[in-house]
Design a protein around this motif. Structure first.
Motif, PDB file in Angstrom:
ATOM      1  N   HIS A   1       0.184  -1.508  -0.278  1.00 53.66           N
ATOM      2  CA  HIS A   1      -0.159   0.469  -0.037  1.00 53.66           C
ATOM      3  C   HIS A   1       0.694   1.319   0.050  1.00 53.66           C
ATOM      4  O   HIS A   1       0.828   1.813  -0.757  1.00 53.66           O
ATOM      5  N   TRP A   2       2.538   0.650   0.357  1.00 55.44           N
ATOM      6  CA  TRP A   2       2.831   2.649   1.008  1.00 55.44           C
ATOM      7  C   TRP A   2       3.690   2.455  -0.032  1.00 55.44           C
ATOM      8  O   TRP A   2       4.466   3.145   0.094  1.00 55.44           O
ATOM      9  N   ILE A   3       4.651   1.639  -0.893  1.00 54.72           N
ATOM     10  CA  ILE A   3       5.482   2.171  -2.246  1.00 54.72           C
ATOM     11  C   ILE A   3       5.865   2.933  -2.330  1.00 54.72           C
ATOM     12  O   ILE A   3       6.530   3.383  -2.415  1.00 54.72           O
ATOM     13  N   TRP A   4       4.672   3.289  -2.971  1.00 60.15           N
ATOM     14  CA  TRP A   4       4.846   4.284  -4.345  1.00 60.15           C
ATOM     15  C   TRP A   4       5.312   5.577  -3.134  1.00 60.15           C
ATOM     16  O   TRP A   4       5.643   6.236  -3.569  1.00 60.15           O
ATOM     17  N   TRP A   5       4.306   6.359  -1.963  1.00 60.98           N
ATOM     18  CA  TRP A   5       4.443   6.987  -1.380  1.00 60.98           C
ATOM     19  C   TRP A   5       5.477   7.277  -0.988  1.00 60.98           C
ATOM     20  O   TRP A   5       6.260   8.085  -0.248  1.00 60.98           O
ATOM     21  N   MET A   6       6.019   5.782  -0.563  1.00 58.75           N
ATOM     22  CA  MET A   6       7.912   5.980   0.777  1.00 58.75           C
ATOM     23  C   MET A   6       8.784   5.832  -0.340  1.00 58.75           C
ATOM     24  O   MET A   6       9.885   6.798  -0.494  1.00 58.75           O
ATOM     25  N   THR A   7       8.280   5.703  -1.614  1.00 55.75           N
ATOM     26  CA  THR A   7       9.591   6.356  -2.817  1.00 55.75           C
ATOM     27  C   THR A   7       9.534   7.659  -3.013  1.00 55.75           C
ATOM     28  O   THR A   7      10.997   8.342  -3.497  1.00 55.75           O
ATOM     29  N   ALA A   8       8.133   8.475  -3.040  1.00 53.73           N
ATOM     30  CA  ALA A   8       8.019   9.981  -3.342  1.00 53.73           C
ATOM     31  C   ALA A   8       8.820  10.118  -2.166  1.00 53.73           C
ATOM     32  O   ALA A   8       9.422  12.072  -2.053  1.00 53.73           O
ATOM     33  N   ALA A   9       8.296   9.784  -1.327  1.00 56.95           N
ATOM     34  CA  ALA A   9       9.200  10.822   0.388  1.00 56.95           C
ATOM     35  C   ALA A   9      10.229  10.269   0.003  1.00 56.95           C
ATOM     36  O   ALA A   9      11.067  11.555   0.645  1.00 56.95           O
ATOM     37  N   MET A  10      11.040   9.768  -0.632  1.00 47.65           N
ATOM     38  CA  MET A  10      12.246   9.100  -0.095  1.00 47.65           C
ATOM     39  C   MET A  10      13.795  10.737  -1.346  1.00 47.65           C
ATOM     40  O   MET A  10      14.307  10.599  -0.867  1.00 47.65           O
ATOM     41  N   ASN A  11      12.007  10.684  -1.858  1.00 48.63           N
ATOM     42  CA  ASN A  11      12.816  11.303  -3.144  1.00 48.63           C
ATOM     43  C   ASN A  11      12.986  12.876  -4.013  1.00 48.63           C
ATOM     44  O   ASN A  11      13.412  13.723  -3.868  1.00 48.63           O
ATOM     45  N   LEU A  12      11.677  13.163  -3.533  1.00 50.69           N
ATOM     46  CA  LEU A  12      10.762  14.300  -4.372  1.00 50.69           C
ATOM     47  C   LEU A  12      11.187  16.148  -2.725  1.00 50.69           C
ATOM     48  O   LEU A  12      11.422  16.985  -3.491  1.00 50.69           O
ATOM     49  N   PRO A  13      11.193  15.294  -1.384  1.00 47.62           N
ATOM     50  CA  PRO A  13      12.078  16.366  -0.876  1.00 47.62           C
ATOM     51  C   PRO A  13      12.931  17.077  -0.900  1.00 47.62           C
ATOM     52  O   PRO A  13      14.214  17.625  -0.251  1.00 47.62           O
ATOM     53  N   ASN A  14      13.771  15.877  -1.735  1.00 45.23           N
ATOM     54  CA  ASN A  14      14.941  16.372  -1.861  1.00 45.23           C
ATOM     55  C   ASN A  14      15.056  17.779  -2.921  1.00 45.23           C
ATOM     56  O   ASN A  14      15.795  18.935  -3.349  1.00 45.23           O
ATOM     57  N   ILE A  15      13.320  18.556  -3.488  1.00 46.74           N
ATOM     58  CA  ILE A  15      13.534  19.168  -4.089  1.00 46.74           C
ATOM     59  C   ILE A  15      14.307  20.689  -3.304  1.00 46.74           C
ATOM     60  O   ILE A  15      14.630  21.651  -3.665  1.00 46.74           O
ATOM     61  N   VAL A  16      14.765  20.483  -2.013  1.00 41.43           N
ATOM     62  CA  VAL A  16      14.439  21.933  -0.878  1.00 41.43           C
ATOM     63  C   VAL A  16      16.116  21.806  -1.675  1.00 41.43           C
ATOM     64  O   VAL A  16      16.267  23.313  -1.010  1.00 41.43           O
TER      65      VAL A  16
ATOM     66  N   SER B   1      14.296   5.475  -9.394  1.00 43.55           N
ATOM     67  CA  SER B   1      14.491   4.868  -8.068  1.00 43.55           C
ATOM     68  C   SER B   1      12.762   4.907  -8.317  1.00 43.55           C
ATOM     69  O   SER B   1      12.473   3.562  -7.858  1.00 43.55           O
ATOM     70  N   PHE B   2      11.761   5.530  -9.248  1.00 43.26           N
ATOM     71  CA  PHE B   2      10.192   5.347  -9.203  1.00 43.26           C
ATOM     72  C   PHE B   2      10.487   4.001 -10.209  1.00 43.26           C
ATOM     73  O   PHE B   2       9.490   3.425 -10.564  1.00 43.26           O
ATOM     74  N   ILE B   3      11.268   3.769 -11.218  1.00 41.73           N
ATOM     75  CA  ILE B   3      11.576   2.741 -12.268  1.00 41.73           C
ATOM     76  C   ILE B   3      11.095   1.620 -11.638  1.00 41.73           C
ATOM     77  O   ILE B   3      10.974   0.551 -12.089  1.00 41.73           O
ATOM     78  N   ALA B   4      12.770   0.994 -10.114  1.00 45.78           N
ATOM     79  CA  ALA B   4      13.151   0.347 -10.050  1.00 45.78           C
ATOM     80  C   ALA B   4      11.929  -0.199  -9.441  1.00 45.78           C
ATOM     81  O   ALA B   4      11.526  -1.040  -9.263  1.00 45.78           O
ATOM     82  N   VAL B   5      10.731   0.512  -8.913  1.00 44.46           N
ATOM     83  CA  VAL B   5      10.278   0.228  -7.684  1.00 44.46           C
ATOM     84  C   VAL B   5       9.088  -0.363  -8.873  1.00 44.46           C
ATOM     85  O   VAL B   5       8.252  -1.959  -8.175  1.00 44.46           O
ATOM     86  N   LYS B   6       8.899   0.052  -9.461  1.00 43.23           N
ATOM     87  CA  LYS B   6       7.463  -0.802 -10.651  1.00 43.23           C
ATOM     88  C   LYS B   6       7.683  -2.072 -10.709  1.00 43.23           C
ATOM     89  O   LYS B   6       6.684  -2.711 -11.386  1.00 43.23           O
ATOM     90  N   TYR B   7       9.284  -2.391 -10.855  1.00 47.13           N
ATOM     91  CA  TYR B   7       9.429  -3.963 -11.170  1.00 47.13           C
ATOM     92  C   TYR B   7       9.610  -4.764  -9.654  1.00 47.13           C
ATOM     93  O   TYR B   7       9.218  -6.278 -10.035  1.00 47.13           O
TER      94      TYR B   7
END
Length: 420
Positions: free
Chosen positions: A305-320, A411-417
């Motif tokens: 349930h959480w894998i995509w949310w957690m992948t986003a949490a790992m990566n997207l905040p780097n924008i700061v 990271s997002f591509i790897a999660v897909k598989y």
């Protein structure tokens, strides 16, 4: 007489895992800040301190020999003595002419000793406690490890910054900074020698803590790797383990140098004490809260349930960091807030990787397979980290943080598989 009955686990588990965390943070984080303050280029810092990950990468290869030779208790106290000696060696050689090469060589010794200590301490934990107590003390040992991170990244760096300021008032900076860091590492060495002496007397002596004599451990060792690489979905799993922190592995090597660097070259111009407070205290608290919440959320709905949310949490905040490099705010509150957002996301997202490795390792050789997974995880941090300094110096901080956002895509591509 069995010492195990007399020694409360509370007397040794917190200190053992504090001793496990402190040399890791010294090798991985404190070294980066120290070398930056001593005038080493970002290219060299990232390349050579990333090499220090190697002992943790190859840790699974020599773990069987710890079972074969001596007791786990012997390995624990001996490695603590070596780490203490290594930290004193770093302190002694910081003022030397070829300090970079010499201290790096000693950091290697500390890294190998620390990785060996990890293997022995985890093995000793399982021998020294029954199953029920093992489960109970998992949270305690994790807290002690986090406390070591807070001490290293926060208090020790802040102490070095305070010393820099104190010595700079009476000495030229080229003498004041090395002296400050030399004293700091002497303090770390004394702390570790005290831990070694304490554990020499306080660690229990479990009756089952004996070297392995039956069977063929080398045969079992090779069998472990064969069965690991025969696991279903191995290629997708390894791609996920290696790529999940592809952006973070580069960012982590450049974050502190960026905060410390002069505004003329695109940095934020903070002093060592401020970096210790922001990155080592505020950032680490956010990381810990993120990790705790990640565990709670995952326990409720599961990893799928959480894998995509957690992948986003790992990566997207780097924008700061992209924002910080363009806006270059002078407010400590804004900088702290940005670092806290990125570290919270890292803590929340990292839970997915840890839990995935646990699920993937399930089976008869769970402990050994999990150790192999952690080796690949360290490799995923080491290789991209090595080139991060070169890339940053080639294109500057602003373009580097833009590059980091592009590096989140694998990271997002790897999660897909992966199959959960």
């Amino acid at each position: 007489m069995n010492r195990q009955k007399k020694t409360s686990p509370w007397a040794w588990i917190p200190t053992l895992y504090f001793a496990q965390g402190l040399p890791y943070v010294a090798v991985m984080t404190i070294s980066v800040i120290m070398y930056k303050r001593l005038g080493i280029s970002n290219t060299d810092i990232a390349l050579y301190t990333s090499w220090l990950y190697l002992p943790w990468v190859i840790k699974p290869f020599w773990s069987p020999f710890i079972d074969l030779l001596k007791t786990k208790r012997w390995w624990v106290v001996t490695m603590q003595m070596l780490v203490g000696a290594g930290l004193a060696g770093i302190a002694f050689t910081i003022p030397a002419p070829h300090f970079f090469q010499i201290t790096l060589a000693i950091f290697w010794l500390v890294a190998f000793s620390s990785a060996t200590h990890d293997i022995a301490a985890d093995g000793f934990y399982m021998l020294g406690l029954d199953t029920k107590k093992q489960a109970f003390f998992v949270g305690i040992r994790n807290t002690a490890y986090r406390l070591a991170m807070l001490t290293g990244q926060g208090l020790i760096v802040m102490f070095a910054g305070w010393l820099e300021k104190t010595y700079s008032s009476t000495l030229p900076e080229e003498i004041a900074v090395p002296r400050a860091w030399s004293v700091t590492f002497y303090l770390l060495a004394i702390l570790f020698v005290l831990l070694f002496l304490y554990h020499q007397f306080i660690l229990p002596k479990p009756e089952n803590d004996i070297p392995v004599k039956n069977g063929n451990p080398l045969n079992a060792f090779f069998q472990t790797f064969i069965t690991f690489f025969q696991k279903k979905g191995i290629i997708a799993a390894l791609a996920f383990i290696l790529l999940f922190r592809f952006a973070e592995s580069q960012l982590v090597k450049i974050a502190s140098p960026f905060l410390l660097d002069n505004p003329e070259v695109g940095g934020l111009g903070l002093n060592t004490m401020q970096v210790g407070t922001i990155y080592g205290v505020v950032g680490l608290i956010a990381l810990t809260i993120g990790g705790i919440l990640g565990g709670i959320f995952m326990a409720k709905n599961g990893l799928k349930h959480w894998i995509w949310w957690m992948t986003a949490a790992m990566n997207l905040p780097n924008i700061v960091y992209l924002y910080l490099s363009f806006a270059r705010p002078e407010s400590i509150g804004i900088i702290s807030g940005c670092v806290a957002i990125e570290q919270f996301g890292y803590g929340f997202g990292f839970t997915a990787l840890t839990y995935f490795m646990m699920l993937f390792s399930k089976g008869p050789q769970q402990t050994a397979h999990y150790a192999i997974c952690t080796g690949f995880m360290a490799l995923g941090m080491m290789l991209p980290g090595m080139i991060s300094g070169y890339i940053q110096e080639l294109i500057g901080y602003q373009h580097f943080f833009l590059w980091i956002m592009l590096c989140t895509i694998p990271s997002f591509i790897a999660v897909k598989y992966i199959k959960i």
